[in-house]
Design an enzyme around this catalytic site. Structure first.
Site, mmCIF file in Angstrom:
data_model
loop_
_atom_site.group_PDB
_atom_site.id
_atom_site.type_symbol
_atom_site.label_atom_id
_atom_site.label_comp_id
_atom_site.label_asym_id
_atom_site.label_seq_id
_atom_site.Cartn_x
_atom_site.Cartn_y
_atom_site.Cartn_z
ATOM 1 N N SER A 184 -30.395 -12.715 7.486
ATOM 2 C CA SER A 184 -29.027 -13.163 7.676
ATOM 3 C C SER A 184 -27.995 -12.532 6.756
ATOM 4 O O SER A 184 -26.795 -12.623 7.029
ATOM 5 C CB SER A 184 -28.953 -14.689 7.532
ATOM 6 O OG SER A 184 -29.409 -15.084 6.254
ATOM 7 N N HIS A 212 -30.661 -17.974 13.007
ATOM 8 C CA HIS A 212 -29.474 -17.192 13.362
ATOM 9 C C HIS A 212 -29.586 -16.531 14.729
ATOM 10 O O HIS A 212 -28.697 -15.760 15.105
ATOM 11 C CB HIS A 212 -29.208 -16.124 12.296
ATOM 12 C CG HIS A 212 -28.628 -16.665 11.031
ATOM 13 N ND1 HIS A 212 -27.280 -16.793 10.821
ATOM 14 C CD2 HIS A 212 -29.236 -17.125 9.905
ATOM 15 C CE1 HIS A 212 -27.063 -17.293 9.617
ATOM 16 N NE2 HIS A 212 -28.231 -17.504 9.045
ATOM 17 N N LYS A 243 -26.002 -24.222 13.223
ATOM 18 C CA LYS A 243 -25.310 -22.950 13.461
ATOM 19 C C LYS A 243 -24.829 -22.934 14.922
ATOM 20 O O LYS A 243 -23.911 -23.654 15.267
ATOM 21 C CB LYS A 243 -26.219 -21.775 13.102
ATOM 22 C CG LYS A 243 -26.688 -21.826 11.643
ATOM 23 C CD LYS A 243 -27.391 -20.576 11.211
ATOM 24 C CE LYS A 243 -28.080 -20.725 9.860
ATOM 25 N NZ LYS A 243 -27.258 -21.246 8.771
#
Length: 398
Positions: A184, A212, A243
């Site tokens: 990330s 992610h 997220k």
């Protein structure tokens, strides 16, 4: 009472970090998440910091689902699930996550940090081996510290080094390869196809933390394994609801029914942590439904990332990122310069954060930006102009 010498010791260490430009300052916000945010100073800024990839953290459908859940389920069960029972909304979310990710079942955690912290120790013993990527997230690193299995590390994304470690672990009862789907700091995609091929060659399990990737990568948004064409070859998926899938909190582990059932009985962060708040479960459930159908949102997200990435490269910045992911990162190296860059950008109305030690190794400071589907082209163009202005002032570009 804390002894004065200890307080002084901490004060000195904090002062030393500040003198090196290593400052993790938290800005106070006066607004909900969005493409722009309102700071406590009253300043409004274009937000390039959030993992709100699909813009669902403030989506009206998610908010509506949360309000209804709060009225129906209250704040929570006030305990852990195996003692006070599990609410139906938790089972619904686990079932929907499993279906979306293509797994038998899923288990909810308070965070993905907890999920990774409760995975390895529960599944593996001293007769086993875990082979992990050297740049895995801190949660996986900490989780492995609790596990008695032999821990081997391979260089980031290096399949030859991975095979060397697998050879070394041949005598182990079980072998588990652990990797992030997306690294990330720079948005780099793990070489999952090669990882899975080696796993099959050496009879190893594959675990991917896809925090992610889930919701935004692959033809159907099912994450990095789908993007790499190995969705049915990854045994264990961990991820976050904080997220793309809602932006609140919570995490999960998804896998076959035996793995999930065993974790439900033995994973300590699951057994000893309160259940995810039902309002968050409902918001996340709504977010998964949106993400599963979000062809347009994903297309807009990746178009925004391409626009911003190309704009920074054209300006002469040292950009480190994959063209497949909406993280767009500037390599700056010097911690103090990175902090100055973030400060100047905020003055120009662009909110970013400098990544410095210990988030990244010393001498590898970054400015990480993250695109969202809700960013407007005009906002990104304004941000690019601010980057160019600040970058010239600091000597990062000509």
């Amino acid at each position: 009472m804390i002894p004065g010498t200890f307080s002084a010791h901490l004060e000195n260490r904090i002062a030393a970090m500040q003198s090196e430009g290593i400052v993790n300052r938290e800005h106070v916000l006066q607004s909900a998440q969005g493409s722009q945010i309102l700071l406590s100073s009253g300043k409004r800024a274009i937000n390039l910091c959030a993992n709100n990839y699909l813009g669902l953290a403030n989506h009206p459908d998610a908010i509506r689902a949360g309000k209804e859940a709060l009225e129906k389920w209250g704040a929570g069960v006030a305990s852990v699930r195996f003692i006070c029972g599990t609410q139906e909304i938790h089972k619904q979310l686990e079932s929907r996550l499993a279906a979306f990710l293509g797994k038998d079942d899923a288990l909810l955690y308070s965070s993905c940090f907890d999920a990774n912290g409760g995975l390895f120790e529960a599944l593996l013993g001293e007769e086993d081996a875990v082979i992990s990527d050297a740049r895995n997230h801190a949660s996986s690193v900490d989780g492995l510290r609790l596990c008695k299995a032999k821990n081997l590390r391979y260089a980031n994304g290096d399949l030859k080094d991975l095979e060397k470690c697998l050879e070394e672990a041949k005598s182990a009862r079980f072998r588990l390869i652990s990797t992030d789907g997306i690294f990330s700091v720079d948005g780099i995609v793990a070489p999952l196809k090669g990882v899975c091929e080696l796993a099959e060659k050496y009879d190893a399990l594959v675990m991917v933390d896809d925090s992610h990737g889930a919701g935004i990568l692959g033809p159907n948004g099912r994450g990095t394994p789908e993007l790499c064409g190995v969705a049915d070859r990854v045994d264990i998926l961990t991820g976050t609801l904080g997220k793309a899938l809602g932006g609140a909190s919570g995490g999960y582990i998804a896998g076959n029914k035996q793995i999930v059932e065993w974790l439900r009985r033995r994973s300590r962060p699951y057994l000893y942590s309160n259940a995810v708040a039902p309002v968050i479960a409902a918001i996340s459930l709504a977010a998964v439904e949106i993400a599963a159908k979000s062809v347009e949102l994903r297309a807009r997200l990746h178009a925004n990332a391409a626009l911003f990435r190309n704009g920074l490269k054209s300006a002469g910045f040292d950009v480190s990122s994959s063209e497949q992911h909406p993280i767009v990162t500037l390599r700056i190296e010097n911690d103090t310069v990175a902090k100055s860059m973030a400060d100047r950008l905020l003055e120009e109305g662009v909110y970013v954060m400098a990544f410095s030690h210990p988030v990244v190794p010393k001498g590898q400071a970054r400015i990480r930006t993250q695109m969202s589907a809700i960013h407007q082209r005009e906002e990104l163009e304004t941000a690019l102009l601010a980057f160019q202005k600040a970058g010239r002032e600091l000597g990062l570009i000509p």
